[in-house]
Every structure is written in C-alpha cells, then in structure tokens.
Scaffold this motif. Structure first.
Motif, short mmCIF file in Angstrom:
data_model
loop_
_atom_site.label_atom_id
_atom_site.label_comp_id
_atom_site.label_asym_id
_atom_site.label_seq_id
_atom_site.Cartn_x
_atom_site.Cartn_y
_atom_site.Cartn_z
N SER A 6 0.83 -1.21 0.00
CA SER A 6 0.00 0.00 0.00
C SER A 6 0.86 1.26 0.00
O SER A 6 0.56 2.23 -0.71
CB SER A 6 -0.93 -0.02 1.22
N ILE A 7 1.95 1.23 0.77
CA ILE A 7 2.86 2.39 0.82
C ILE A 7 3.49 2.62 -0.54
O ILE A 7 3.52 3.75 -1.05
CB ILE A 7 3.93 2.17 1.90
N ARG A 8 4.00 1.57 -1.15
CA ARG A 8 4.66 1.72 -2.46
C ARG A 8 3.68 2.17 -3.53
O ARG A 8 4.03 2.98 -4.40
CB ARG A 8 5.32 0.40 -2.86
N ARG A 9 2.45 1.67 -3.48
CA ARG A 9 1.45 2.07 -4.48
C ARG A 9 1.12 3.55 -4.33
O ARG A 9 1.03 4.28 -5.32
CB ARG A 9 0.20 1.21 -4.34
N GLU A 10 0.95 4.02 -3.10
CA GLU A 10 0.63 5.44 -2.90
C GLU A 10 1.81 6.32 -3.26
O GLU A 10 1.64 7.40 -3.84
CB GLU A 10 0.23 5.67 -1.45
N LEU A 11 3.03 5.89 -2.93
CA LEU A 11 4.21 6.65 -3.30
C LEU A 11 4.35 6.75 -4.82
O LEU A 11 4.72 7.80 -5.36
CB LEU A 11 5.46 6.02 -2.69
N ALA A 12 4.07 5.65 -5.51
CA ALA A 12 4.17 5.66 -6.97
C ALA A 12 3.15 6.62 -7.58
O ALA A 12 3.48 7.37 -8.52
CB ALA A 12 3.95 4.24 -7.51
N GLN A 13 1.93 6.62 -7.08
CA GLN A 13 0.92 7.54 -7.60
C GLN A 13 1.30 9.00 -7.34
O GLN A 13 1.18 9.85 -8.22
CB GLN A 13 -0.43 7.22 -6.97
N SER A 14 1.77 9.27 -6.13
CA SER A 14 2.16 10.64 -5.80
C SER A 14 3.37 11.08 -6.60
O SER A 14 3.42 12.21 -7.10
CB SER A 14 2.45 10.74 -4.30
N PHE A 15 4.35 10.19 -6.75
CA PHE A 15 5.56 10.52 -7.52
C PHE A 15 5.22 10.81 -8.97
O PHE A 15 5.74 11.76 -9.57
CB PHE A 15 6.57 9.37 -7.42
N THR A 16 4.35 10.01 -9.57
CA THR A 16 3.96 10.22 -10.97
C THR A 16 3.26 11.56 -11.15
O THR A 16 3.55 12.31 -12.10
CB THR A 16 3.04 9.08 -11.44
N ALA A 17 2.36 11.91 -10.22
CA ALA A 17 1.64 13.18 -10.33
C ALA A 17 2.59 14.36 -10.20
O ALA A 17 2.53 15.32 -10.99
CB ALA A 17 0.56 13.25 -9.25
N VAL A 18 3.50 14.32 -9.22
CA VAL A 18 4.44 15.43 -9.03
C VAL A 18 5.39 15.52 -10.21
O VAL A 18 5.71 16.63 -10.68
CB VAL A 18 5.22 15.24 -7.71
#
Length: 364
Positions: A6-18
């Motif tokens: 869950s942490i990696r999935r949320e980090l990936a989504q946030s990183f892609t958006a930024v």
C-alpha cells in the motif's frame, strides 16, 4: 507485506503526479527560453523543439530529486493526518523502520538520478553546444530564410531576401548596415556568394542601388551599380571549446573547474538520499497546520540544500576546499545530522537510553 504494498502504491501515484507537474513547468520554461535564444540568433529556429528536449533532459536530476522528495513529504503528511503512522508505531515499528519501504520504492529512482547526473547531464549539454556551434559556423547567407529579416553573426548588418534562386544564389536582396559610420542600405535584384581560398566569402550583388545618409547633416547619397561586392566575414570559425558541463564525468578530476562540476553531479545523487531522511524529520504528528505549509517547508529546505550544493561547486572550482572534504562536510554532515535527530526522536541514542535508565532508577 500488505501495508508495504500500500505504501509503495501510494508513493508511486504521488511521484507520478508530481513528476508530470514539474515536467510540464520545466518544459514550458525551456520553450520560452529556447524561443528567446532563437530570436537572438543563438540557435536555429528549426531546432527549437530539439534544443528544448535537450534542455529538459539536462534538468532531469533536479526534477527527479524534487519529485521523489515532494511525493514522500505529501504521503507522510497524509499518513500522519489519517493516523496511519499511529498504527505503524502501535505495531512496534519505529520511525527509522519506515525508511525501509520508502527505500524499496525509491532505489530505482535514486539510480536514475545518479545516472542522469553523471551521464545524461553532460551528454545533453554536449548536444546543445554542438547545435549552437554548427549554427554559429554557418555563413550569413546560409542563415537567411526567404521572407525573414536576419542579423549577421557580428550583429552589424540585417539581411532580407525574397527567395532563393539556387545554390549560393538568392533573389532580391536588402541589406541594412553601417559604412564609415553612416547607415547604408544596398538593394539588388539578385546576389550570390563567392568563396575565396582562405575560406572567407564575398557577397556579390547585381543590378541595384545603395542609399547612405549622414546622420549629422541629413545628406543622402544614392548610387546605382551593376555589380557590388562586400565581404561578409565567412571564414570558418574555430570549434567551440568544450565546456566543463559537457565533459564526461571521468575527465573532470584533472582541473579545478572539473572537480567543481563533479561535486555538483555527485552531490545531486547524495542529496536525493539525504532528502529522504529530511522528509521523515520534517513531518511530525504534532503539527496541526495544513498540507500546504508542510510542502512550503519542504521546498524551502530543499532550496537551501541546493544553494549549498551550488556554493560548494563554486568553492571547489576556486580551490578553496577539496572535492572530498566538501562532499564529506556537506552531504556526510547532512546524513549524520538527520540520522542522529531521527534516533533522538525515537529515543535510540545510547546516552538518551542511559539517561532514561538513570531517571527510572531514581524514581524507583
């Protein structure tokens, strides 16, 4: 494992958006910058998007580092606000243990930052310098596009031609320049370039007239000609010296400027690691302010860090400090300070544990 995923999935989504936002901002800025350079005659207008792409690639280390840092900060703020960090702590995990899932997500990005700083940065800058060099070495008539006003390389003449009639030939030609301190405007029905043995060139105009005016007296002089020749300084220019930022990383240790540049390239990779520790240190559960204030604090901290990297590059280039000492003082000191403060927050420092045991013994 589910929590790590869950942490990696949320980090990936946030990183892609930024990353998308920062890339859009940088590419817009680079487009404006490239258009300004093309307007000044520094780059070929036909190479605008190519130069813009290379410029964007040269900013890739900074973009990736900021995207990773801001994505971690954004996720940490949400985890604290939604009490997910409280669940993490209640399960017996420490704040430093939270660094493990972050590093498992971030290690490919950290490698990409190091590769882009050491390899892509000099390659992209070298391509930009090559395009500028090729455009600067072209003859003045070669730089002229039909229907466009264009200055020569020296900046003291303006050319205009209606159309090109063939190789080294043009249609009607208009030239504005200074001759003996007087504005002179030759116009002709046609023109051609005649190259000489030394590599320079003469511009030969045919069937035209020349108008000059004395700016002091206002007197005009109009003359007609059947043939008119003028030197256009078309001698081949020497190849531009390779700039320090365009040299491969393994060639930078031999000069002071090269070591300064190398301190910046290595510093970008080390800064990306330290910023992960800084993100864990900046965000606290006691902070009640909104997400915007956390991001502002993160941006200010990263800006101070990047300014120190740039200052260090200047100091190393001037020989005021050696490369190894600067990397050790700035990045090593930053790592030790952040890691020590994180240990202090969770009470893992040896002297803190000893002090707590002494207090417990006194109270008992």
């Amino acid at each position: 494992m589910i929590f790590y995923a869950s942490i990696r999935r949320e980090l990936a989504q946030s990183f892609t958006a930024v990353l998308i936002v920062l890339l859009s901002i940088v590419m817009t800025m680079m487009l404006i910058r490239t258009l300004a350079q093309a307007n000044k005659g520094s780059v070929n207008p036909q190479d605008i998007f190519l130069v813009m792409s290379y410029l964007s690639l040269s900013f890739l280390p900074t973009i990736l580092t900021l995207s990773l840092f801001l994505s971690v900060v954004s996720c940490l703020v949400r985890w604290y606000q939604d009490s997910e960090m409280a669940v993490w702590f209640a399960s017996g995990q420490s704040l430093l243990a939270f660094l493990r899932p972050i590093l498992r997500f971030a290690w490919p990005i950290l490698l990409a930052i190091a590769a882009s700083g050491l390899l892509i940065w000099p390659w992209a800058n070298g391509q930009i310098d090559q395009l500028r060099s090729e455009f600067a070495q072209r003859s003045d008539m070669d730089r002229i596009a039909p229907g466009e006003f264009q200055r020569n390389k020296a900046g003291n003449r303006v050319f205009f031609t209606e159309s090109k009639g063939g190789q080294n030939k043009s249609g009607r030609v208009f030239i504005y320049g200074l001759k003996d301190g007087k504005p002179t405007i030759p116009t002709a029905q046609g023109g051609r370039i005649v190259r000489t043995a030394d590599g320079s060139a003469q511009l030969e105009l045919s069937h035209g007239q020349s108008v000059s005016q004395d700016s002091k007296t206002g007197e005009q002089n109009i003359s007609t000609f059947a043939q008119y020749s003028t030197r256009i300084q078309d001698a081949p220019a020497a190849a531009l010296q390779t700039q320090t930022r365009s040299r491969p990383s393994h060639q930078l240790l031999h000069t002071a400027d090269g070591r300064g540049e190398l301190s910046w390239r290595i510093g970008m990779a080390l800064a990306a690691i330290n910023l992960l520790l800084l993100a864990l240190l900046l965000i606290k559960s006691s902070q009640r302010s909104g997400k915007g204030s956390h991001l502002a604090l993160a941006l200010m901290s990263s800006a101070v860090y990047y300014n120190l990297i740039n200052f260090g590059q200047n100091w190393v280039s001037k020989g005021q400090i050696s490369l190894g000492w600067w990397l050790l003082i700035l990045h090593g000191g930053m790592f030790i300070a952040c890691y020590g403060l994180l240990l202090q927050r969770q009470g893992s420092l040896p002297f803190l544990q000893l002090r707590r045991s002494q207090k417990t013994a006194l109270h008992s």
